[in-house]
Design a protein around this motif. Structure first.
Motif, PDB file in Angstrom:
ATOM      1  N   PRO A   8     -16.875  10.701 -11.880  1.00 20.18           N
ATOM      2  CA  PRO A   8     -16.986   9.281 -11.503  1.00 20.18           C
ATOM      3  C   PRO A   8     -17.395   8.384 -12.663  1.00 20.18           C
ATOM      4  O   PRO A   8     -17.891   8.846 -13.699  1.00 20.18           O
ATOM      5  N   ALA A  12     -21.438   4.654  -9.677  1.00 22.22           N
ATOM      6  CA  ALA A  12     -21.774   5.835  -8.871  1.00 22.22           C
ATOM      7  C   ALA A  12     -23.218   6.290  -9.111  1.00 22.22           C
ATOM      8  O   ALA A  12     -23.719   7.152  -8.386  1.00 22.22           O
ATOM      9  N   ASN A 153      -8.024   1.080  -7.805  1.00 26.03           N
ATOM     10  CA  ASN A 153      -8.567   2.287  -7.188  1.00 26.03           C
ATOM     11  C   ASN A 153      -7.699   2.783  -6.035  1.00 26.03           C
ATOM     12  O   ASN A 153      -7.657   3.977  -5.750  1.00 26.03           O
ATOM     13  N   GLN A 157      -7.543  -1.664  -2.834  1.00 30.48           N
ATOM     14  CA  GLN A 157      -8.919  -1.617  -3.328  1.00 30.48           C
ATOM     15  C   GLN A 157      -8.881  -1.817  -4.828  1.00 30.48           C
ATOM     16  O   GLN A 157      -8.617  -0.897  -5.592  1.00 30.48           O
ATOM     17  N   GLY A 269     -22.384  11.267  -6.353  1.00 31.67           N
ATOM     18  CA  GLY A 269     -21.667  10.490  -5.358  1.00 31.67           C
ATOM     19  C   GLY A 269     -20.439  11.136  -4.770  1.00 31.67           C
ATOM     20  O   GLY A 269     -20.094  12.283  -5.082  1.00 31.67           O
ATOM     21  N   VAL A 271     -17.583   8.711  -3.793  1.00 32.81           N
ATOM     22  CA  VAL A 271     -16.586   7.644  -3.671  1.00 32.81           C
ATOM     23  C   VAL A 271     -15.190   8.121  -4.054  1.00 32.81           C
ATOM     24  O   VAL A 271     -14.199   7.806  -3.387  1.00 32.81           O
TER      25      VAL A 271
END
Length: 308
Positions: A8, A12, A153, A157, A269, A271
């Motif tokens: 990440p 994050a 992303n 997004q 994280g 994500v």
């Protein structure tokens, strides 16, 4: 079928992220190695107060990703592909065997310092949810002030980078246009746009004295979404990724098209795992954080047995 280990980027980070890593000798040795290369104890960089610094954030992300990867490697696992979002690319290059960890620590410390020095306040990044790229780029053109597309992303997004005032103006217009939400990210610099061109050039000069090798694990660039094998191309990718748009969606698509079916997100994280699930509909996306090591062992071994 193949595995992708994904690292990440900034945003994050979590207070205590190094303290919660598994208490294994290989993890502690990694932290000690980073501290020796840096000339300071990296364990002191993951407090909430310390993580206000871009330098501290980026160093902690590097150390967490490499330490967790070394633990998995010690348990007999190896990725088929690696990729990192922004600063995550440095951990990916280390795990691929293309960049020495000590060199990565020193380069990342400089990277964070250069970015922080260029924009100590008043700038950052904001996520725009629910609008496509064309809509966001149109809004960027309507606003006065420095603001750019920074990250892709997912299809809807996107992340913009620039001054606080310009980002706020874009966010307001995005909500009026029907965006599902906008969120100012925990990033205090305008990454992945032309505002960091000068900082990237300064980092490239530091890279000139560092040895890079052909990756032993296939390395996917999150800037170009392409495989990089040549050390000089990798040098350029790492030095300049701070000022180039991150196309994480295309990177995941490339991995999937090349046969990757297990996406493992290294700490911290989860994500990236959420983003990967949109692409890996016939595969799996899991995060190291929150998973039992024996569960990760079983999943990674299952992928190896399938490959055979």
């Amino acid at each position: 079928m193949s595995t992708l280990w994904a690292f990440p980027g900034q945003g994050a980070q979590q207070p205590g992220m190094l303290q919660v890593l598994p208490d294994a000798p290989v993890v502690q040795a990694c932290i000690e190695q980073a501290s020796a290369a840096l000339g300071e104890d990296v364990r002191l960089l993951d407090s909430a107060e310390a993580l206000q610094s871009t330098r501290a954030v980026q160093l902690c992300l590097l150390v967490a990703g490499v330490a967790a990867s070394r633990l998995l490697s010690e348990r007999g696992h190896r990725p088929d592909y690696v990729a990192g979002l922004s600063i995550g690319a440095y951990a990916a290059a280390v795990v691929a065997g293309a960049l020495d960890f000590a060199d990565a620590v020193r380069l990342v410390a400089l990277r964070g310092e250069l970015m922080q020095r260029a924009y100590p306040s008043g700038y950052g990044m904001t996520a725009i949810l629910g609008l496509d790229q064309a809509s966001v780029e149109r809004l960027l053109g309507e606003v006065d002030g420095p603001v750019y597309l920074g990250n892709i992303n997912a299809e809807t997004q996107l992340v913009i980078a620039g001054s606080d005032a310009a980002m706020a103006a874009v966010a307001e217009r995005a909500r009026a246009l029907g965006a599902g939400g906008t969120k100012r990210l925990a990033i205090s610099v305008p990454s992945h746009c032309a505002l960091l061109d000068g900082s990237a050039r300064a980092l490239a000069e530091a890279f000139s004295g560092v040895e890079l090798r052909t990756p032993r694990v296939r390395y996917l660039s999150s800037s170009s979404a392409r495989l990089i094998r040549d050390p000089q191309t990798l040098r350029d990718d790492l030095a300049y990724n701070m000022s180039r748009v991150v196309d994480w969606q295309a990177t995941l698509v490339t991995a999937y098209e090349r046969g990757v079916r297990l996406h493992l997100e290294l700490p911290p994280g989860g994500v990236l795992s959420g983003l990967a699930r949109r692409i890996f509909d016939a595969g799996q996306a899991i995060a190291f954080e929150g998973a039992r090591l024996d569960t990760l062992d079983a999943m990674l071994r299952q992928e190896v047995s399938r490959d055979r």
